[in-house]
Each structure stands twice: as C-alpha cells, then as structure tokens.
Design an enzyme around this catalytic site. Structure first.
Site, mmCIF file in Angstrom:
data_model
loop_
_atom_site.group_PDB
_atom_site.id
_atom_site.type_symbol
_atom_site.label_atom_id
_atom_site.label_comp_id
_atom_site.label_asym_id
_atom_site.label_seq_id
_atom_site.Cartn_x
_atom_site.Cartn_y
_atom_site.Cartn_z
ATOM 1 N N SER A 124 -16.083 66.737 35.796
ATOM 2 C CA SER A 124 -17.376 66.723 36.480
ATOM 3 C C SER A 124 -18.436 65.967 35.696
ATOM 4 O O SER A 124 -19.595 65.929 36.105
ATOM 5 C CB SER A 124 -17.845 68.160 36.725
ATOM 6 O OG SER A 124 -17.892 68.890 35.505
ATOM 7 N N HIS A 158 -13.515 64.430 41.820
ATOM 8 C CA HIS A 158 -14.259 65.630 41.441
ATOM 9 C C HIS A 158 -14.446 66.554 42.632
ATOM 10 O O HIS A 158 -15.314 66.336 43.474
ATOM 11 C CB HIS A 158 -15.616 65.218 40.838
ATOM 12 C CG HIS A 158 -16.500 66.367 40.504
ATOM 13 N ND1 HIS A 158 -17.882 66.286 40.505
ATOM 14 C CD2 HIS A 158 -16.220 67.651 40.145
ATOM 15 C CE1 HIS A 158 -18.398 67.444 40.179
ATOM 16 N NE2 HIS A 158 -17.407 68.291 39.955
ATOM 17 N N GLU A 170 -16.332 64.072 44.967
ATOM 18 C CA GLU A 170 -16.980 62.904 44.366
ATOM 19 C C GLU A 170 -15.884 61.971 43.853
ATOM 20 O O GLU A 170 -15.030 62.387 43.069
ATOM 21 C CB GLU A 170 -17.868 63.373 43.215
ATOM 22 C CG GLU A 170 -19.105 62.552 42.983
ATOM 23 C CD GLU A 170 -20.059 63.209 41.995
ATOM 24 O OE1 GLU A 170 -21.224 62.777 41.957
ATOM 25 O OE2 GLU A 170 -19.664 64.129 41.265
ATOM 26 N N ASN A 208 -23.823 66.043 38.749
ATOM 27 C CA ASN A 208 -24.267 66.770 37.562
ATOM 28 C C ASN A 208 -25.349 66.061 36.767
ATOM 29 O O ASN A 208 -26.031 66.693 35.955
ATOM 30 C CB ASN A 208 -23.071 67.110 36.677
ATOM 31 C CG ASN A 208 -22.308 68.290 37.234
ATOM 32 O OD1 ASN A 208 -22.895 69.231 37.754
ATOM 33 N ND2 ASN A 208 -20.982 68.243 37.157
#
Length: 303
Positions: A124, A158, A170, A208
């Site tokens: 991530s 992800h 993702e 993130n």
C-alpha cells in the site's frame, strides 16, 4: 474491448486478512482456482475459517446459493511450500509492509515460479520499482532483454481492507512494468468484481499519500491536546459525514503499526517534514497498542 486476463490459476502468499480476502474474491467472483501459502499453519487455519464464515454469511443473507459457495470454497487450496506455486499464472504477495522482506519474497518468486507469470504485490506504499529490481537475474543488465522481461512482469495490485467489501483496487506500474502485465492485471481485478484506479509509483500512491497524513495529523491533534479522542472523531463523523473518525479508522480498519510503517515510507521517500510520523503514533506502536488487532489502541476492543 475488454482484455482477457488469462489467469487460470492464482497464487496468494500470505494468509492474513488481506491475503485471505484476495483469495476469497478471486475464487468467488473471478472463479479462479487459488493456491494459498503462509509459513504459519495457525494463520492458514484462521484464514480458511474466515473464508468459511464469509461464504456462510453470504448464503444466509441470500446473496449466494449454497452450491456456489461450495464451488468457491473448493477453488481455494492451501500449499506447504512456495515451490507448489510453480505453475500459477499470477501470484499476489500480501505480507507486512517491509521492503527488504518483499524483495526477498520476489527473489524467491523469480527463482521458483514460471518465468511468464505475473508477480503482483499488494503493498500500500512501497515502491513497485524497487521491488521489481529484485527479480532481475544476477549478472543480467536491467536494460537488457533478460532484465526487462523479468522486471516487466512485476506490478502493484493494491486491494483495500476488508477486501470482500471494498470496491477499489489501485493499479500501480513500476518503471519497468510491461503494458501486457498492466492490461492483464486490470482485467483480473475487474473479474474479481473491483473498480480500478491507477497511480504513479510514488510513496503511498494516491490512497495513502492522502489518507495517512490525515490520520497522522489527527493523532498529532490528540498529542498536542487540541481536542479529545472522541471530539476529533465526532468532528469527522458528524461534521463531514465520514463513516468513522480518523483515529478509529487508523486502528480499526488498518492498524496503527501499518499506519506508522506507511508514514515512515512517505517520510523516507520524500524527505518532506509534513510526513513526519507523530511521536504519539510511534509510542502507541512501541507499546503494541495497535488498535482492534491487539485489543487496544486509542479505543479499547473486546476481541
């Protein structure tokens, strides 16, 4: 025109919540046989129990026919060694956020899994390009045909937690990732019932790079005494219609250890002080107050 993903058998390394979730949606929605591997027999048992629980819940709510649940469960098999994944068409790594660990795993992938298989990481935050570099054979040039072919099959895929619920994947390309790898990975994520968003290979990607500083700032507000735990979370629940506040989100759905690891990756990867982890976040992890997974964080949980 849709592109066939060509994944006839999937390998998943890591039977934690993320790896088990990926195995679940792959077996149920993409209808692909899955080989699940984890060094911990306890984690494997725990993961399979979660799969059984999820399938039983879907059947009880009428979302799934019992026969479909049985077929999905039968598609998930466990293996005792990575060598047993030799013939998979794609393998997804879902272990803790540690670059050295992921590099070691991908070196093993390169040595033990067929040379045309897609090698995906569920990271991530960590650079896909750095992970891809680990699969280049010793002595081969990164720019040579052998090096490009090896690293070109590495991709970031992800998934979000909890995987069976969250609709997004993702998709992140390393500098080296081939277009064929990207196209097939996207098609596979869509076959798993997910929407796909793409990101450049930057620290934290899109998700993130935005989410972790938000959680970190909330912890800093608590650390400085700007507001109480409850008032910080209440502000976002009631004032901004968030399902949960940032403090609860950090420890309920993610884990404070993972938040710290990602925040450190952002800080190290950018050298930007805005990503400096909160001292309180570091101390909470030092104390192993990780949130829901440990039974205590900023909140207490009855696990």
């Amino acid at each position: 025109m849709s592109i066939a993903h060509g994944i006839k058998r999937l390998g998943v390394l890591g039977a934690g919540q993320m790896g088990t979730g990926i195995a679940f949606v792959s077996a149920l929605h993409a209808k692909v046989p899955v080989l699940l591997y984890d060094k911990s027999a306890h984690q494997i048992s725990k993961g399979l129990s979660l799969v059984d629980k999820l399938l039983a819940k879907d059947v009880s709510k009428g979302r799934l026919q019992p026969s479909d649940a049985e077929e999905a469960r039968a598609r998930i098999q466990t293996v005792d060694t990575l060598d047993a994944m030799r013939d998979v068409d794609m393998v997804v790594e879902a272990v803790t956020e540690n670059l050295d660990l992921k590099r070691a795993i991908f070196r093993d992938f390169a040595a033990k899994i067929r040379p045309d298989a897609i090698l995906a990481t569920n990271t991530s935050s960590i650079s896909i390009t750095k992970i891809a570099r680990a699969v280049i054979p010793e002595g081969a040039s990164a720019a040579g045909e052998e090096g490009k072919a090896a690293s070109g099959r590495v991709v970031g895929l992800h998934f979000f937690n909890p995987v069976p619920v969250m609709k997004l994947v993702e998709l992140i390309s390393a500098v080296q990732t081939s277009q064929d790898t990207l196209d097939r990975s996207r098609a596979f994520a869509e076959a798993c019932g997910k929407e796909v968003a793409t990101s450049q290979d930057v620290p934290g990607f899109v998700s993130n790079a935005l989410l972790m500083p938000f959680i970190n700032e909330a912890i800093m507000c608590l650390e400085k005494g700007v507001a109480t735990r409850d008032d910080i979370d209440k502000t976002f629940r009631l004032g901004m219609a968030h399902p949960m506040g940032p403090l609860q989100l950090g420890e309920d759905s993610i884990g404070l250890d993972t938040c710290l690891s990602i925040q450190q990756t952002l800080y190290k990867g950018t050298s930007d002080s805005k990503y400096r982890p909160s001292v309180l976040l570091e101390r909470m992890v030092d104390a192993q107050y990780l949130g829901k997974k440990s039974g205590r964080g900023f909140y207490e949980y009855n696990n």
